[in-house]
Design an enzyme around this catalytic site. Sequence first.
Site, PDB file in Angstrom:
ATOM      1  N   LYS A   1       0.819  -1.215   0.000  1.00  0.00           N
ATOM      2  CA  LYS A   1       0.000   0.000   0.000  1.00  0.00           C
ATOM      3  C   LYS A   1       0.850   1.260   0.000  1.00  0.00           C
ATOM      4  CE  LYS A   1      -4.416  -1.480   1.892  1.00  0.00           C
ATOM      5  NZ  LYS A   1      -5.467  -1.159   2.883  1.00  0.00           N
TER       6      LYS A   1
ATOM      7  N   LYS B   1      -4.994 -11.300  -6.088  1.00  0.00           N
ATOM      8  CA  LYS B   1      -6.237 -11.550  -5.360  1.00  0.00           C
ATOM      9  C   LYS B   1      -7.319 -10.551  -5.799  1.00  0.00           C
ATOM     10  CE  LYS B   1      -5.957  -8.637  -1.414  1.00  0.00           C
ATOM     11  NZ  LYS B   1      -6.031  -8.240  -0.068  1.00  0.00           N
TER      12      LYS B   1
ATOM     13  N   LYS C   1     -11.072  -4.817  -3.723  1.00  0.00           N
ATOM     14  CA  LYS C   1     -11.908  -3.644  -3.967  1.00  0.00           C
ATOM     15  C   LYS C   1     -11.107  -2.500  -4.567  1.00  0.00           C
ATOM     16  CE  LYS C   1     -12.145  -3.334   1.104  1.00  0.00           C
ATOM     17  NZ  LYS C   1     -12.743  -4.078   2.136  1.00  0.00           N
TER      18      LYS C   1
HETATM   19  P1  TYM Z   1     -10.289  -6.125   4.347  1.00  0.00           P
HETATM   20  O1  TYM Z   1     -11.274  -5.030   4.576  1.00  0.00           O
HETATM   21  O2  TYM Z   1      -9.260  -5.933   3.308  1.00  0.00           O
HETATM   22  O3  TYM Z   1     -11.050  -7.458   4.012  1.00  0.00           O
HETATM   23  C1  TYM Z   1     -12.100  -7.952   4.854  1.00  0.00           C
HETATM   24  C2  TYM Z   1     -12.040  -9.470   4.931  1.00  0.00           C
HETATM   25  O4  TYM Z   1     -12.179 -10.027   3.623  1.00  0.00           O
HETATM   26  C3  TYM Z   1     -11.087 -10.911   3.364  1.00  0.00           C
HETATM   27  N1  TYM Z   1     -10.754 -10.835   1.932  1.00  0.00           N
HETATM   28  C4  TYM Z   1     -10.686 -11.903   1.126  1.00  0.00           C
HETATM   29  N2  TYM Z   1     -10.896 -13.204   1.355  1.00  0.00           N
HETATM   30  C5  TYM Z   1     -10.761 -14.049   0.301  1.00  0.00           C
HETATM   31  N3  TYM Z   1     -10.424 -13.635  -0.953  1.00  0.00           N
HETATM   32  C6  TYM Z   1     -10.188 -12.333  -1.217  1.00  0.00           C
HETATM   33  N4  TYM Z   1      -9.875 -11.935  -2.452  1.00  0.00           N
HETATM   34  C7  TYM Z   1     -10.332 -11.393  -0.153  1.00  0.00           C
HETATM   35  N5  TYM Z   1     -10.192 -10.048  -0.061  1.00  0.00           N
HETATM   36  C8  TYM Z   1     -10.448  -9.726   1.217  1.00  0.00           C
HETATM   37  C9  TYM Z   1      -9.954 -10.387   4.232  1.00  0.00           C
HETATM   38  O5  TYM Z   1      -8.984 -11.386   4.477  1.00  0.00           O
HETATM   39  C10 TYM Z   1     -10.700  -9.986   5.489  1.00  0.00           C
HETATM   40  O6  TYM Z   1     -10.945 -11.110   6.304  1.00  0.00           O
HETATM   41  N6  TYM Z   1      -7.084  -5.535   8.177  1.00  0.00           N
HETATM   42  C11 TYM Z   1      -8.376  -6.099   7.780  1.00  0.00           C
HETATM   43  C12 TYM Z   1      -9.535  -5.529   8.570  1.00  0.00           C
HETATM   44  C13 TYM Z   1      -9.403  -5.634  10.055  1.00  0.00           C
HETATM   45  C14 TYM Z   1      -9.570  -6.809  10.832  1.00  0.00           C
HETATM   46  C15 TYM Z   1      -9.403  -6.396  12.190  1.00  0.00           C
HETATM   47  C16 TYM Z   1      -9.845  -8.140  10.529  1.00  0.00           C
HETATM   48  C17 TYM Z   1      -9.156  -4.614  10.918  1.00  0.00           C
HETATM   49  N7  TYM Z   1      -9.161  -5.057  12.194  1.00  0.00           N
HETATM   50  C18 TYM Z   1      -9.504  -7.308  13.241  1.00  0.00           C
HETATM   51  C19 TYM Z   1      -9.926  -9.047  11.596  1.00  0.00           C
HETATM   52  C20 TYM Z   1      -9.760  -8.634  12.928  1.00  0.00           C
HETATM   53  C21 TYM Z   1      -8.597  -5.789   6.306  1.00  0.00           C
HETATM   54  O7  TYM Z   1      -8.010  -4.894   5.740  1.00  0.00           O
HETATM   55  O8  TYM Z   1      -9.585  -6.511   5.733  1.00  0.00           O
END
Ligand code: TYM
Length: 334
Positions: free
Chosen positions: A112, A195, A198
């Site tokens: 990022k 992957k 968004k």
């Molecule tokens: P984020 O917002 O990028 O994504 C949310 C969740 O979706 C999963 N994910 C995917 N799973 C499978 N295939 C994909 N292509 C894919 N893209 C996204 C992510 O693994 C995630 O589970 N840092 C985290 C948010 C966060 C969080 C937390 C998660 C903040 N605090 C505490 C768990 C516990 C994030 O950026 O997710």
Amino acid sequence: TPRIFSGIQPSGGLTLGNYLGALKRFVSLQETGIETIYCVVDLHAITVWQEPETLRHQTREAAAAFMAAGVDPARSILFNQSQVSAHAEMAWLFNTVARVGWMYRMTQFKDKAGKNSENASLGLLAYPALMAADILTYHATAVPVGDDQKQHLELTRDIAAKFNHDYGSDFFPITEPLIEGVATRVMSLRDGSKKMSKSDPSDASRINLTDDADAIAQKIRKARTDAEPLPGNMDGLKDRPEARNLVNIYAALSDETPDQVLARFEGQGFGAFKPALAEVAVAALSPITTRMNQFMADPAEIDRILGDGANRADAIATPILDATKSIMGLISSR
Ligand code: TYM
């Protein structure tokens, strides 16, 4: 006592990757009766610039997606992170526990921040300490996420262990990552080595939870594939990442194993497979999109639900934050 915590950033519309890797599993964990706490992590989203009105919209839309997918705000706690101040405060405490070198090692930070990492926000670097705060402020024992969050969860364990060691306590649990199923890494529809995200500039690379049936069918029709027929099991797809991705998506959507799916399509090409996948995808996603739109028609009700969730989250978080401060020698006398 077991307690589940997970979060999703409102930094763009949610995708099929978020649904299969996270939301769908949040719902099945809720059904087990274990306490589940789900958070729209708006403080994480602002580590990169967000237009304020867009952020407000996307935060409500993410909450609508949770509920449309089946997260029930009466049985789970659903809230947005910034309304519970314990997250930010605990993150500061963890900033003093975590090491700078741990943060520079995070692949998400490197991706990022890009080449000019000196110009990234300080928040983007400290992002994983806030994530550890999200989890540990509830003493969560397990965290369902997709594969891309594995490194962040290891860092959460490192922070808990270092805190426990430095302060001679066993106050924080060592959290288990739950990275399970065939859809922990849903790939781009245009490139089987990236992957689904968004933030990908190409909208054709992903299925959005807001896409209508025609858009879903068209994106699947145009998805990159090869010209070979499908084999009878997944061993035959080792060197075919795009094909593997589509079969995994089909399996996750229809609650089958990839081998069960392939047993039915053995010998057939994508001319037959893609329309079948589109049908399964539309059947699974259309009701979610419809319900999301219904929730979005009443933003005040979404805000009310998030506020109620924040009150319930706060009641769990504040005593744990207070105990943490006390362990660290910070006086509380009011
Ligand atoms: P984020 O917002 O990028 O994504 C949310 C969740 O979706 C999963 N994910 C995917 N799973 C499978 N295939 C994909 N292509 C894919 N893209 C996204 C992510 O693994 C995630 O589970 N840092 C985290 C948010 C966060 C969080 C937390 C998660 C903040 N605090 C505490 C768990 C516990 C994030 O950026 O997710």
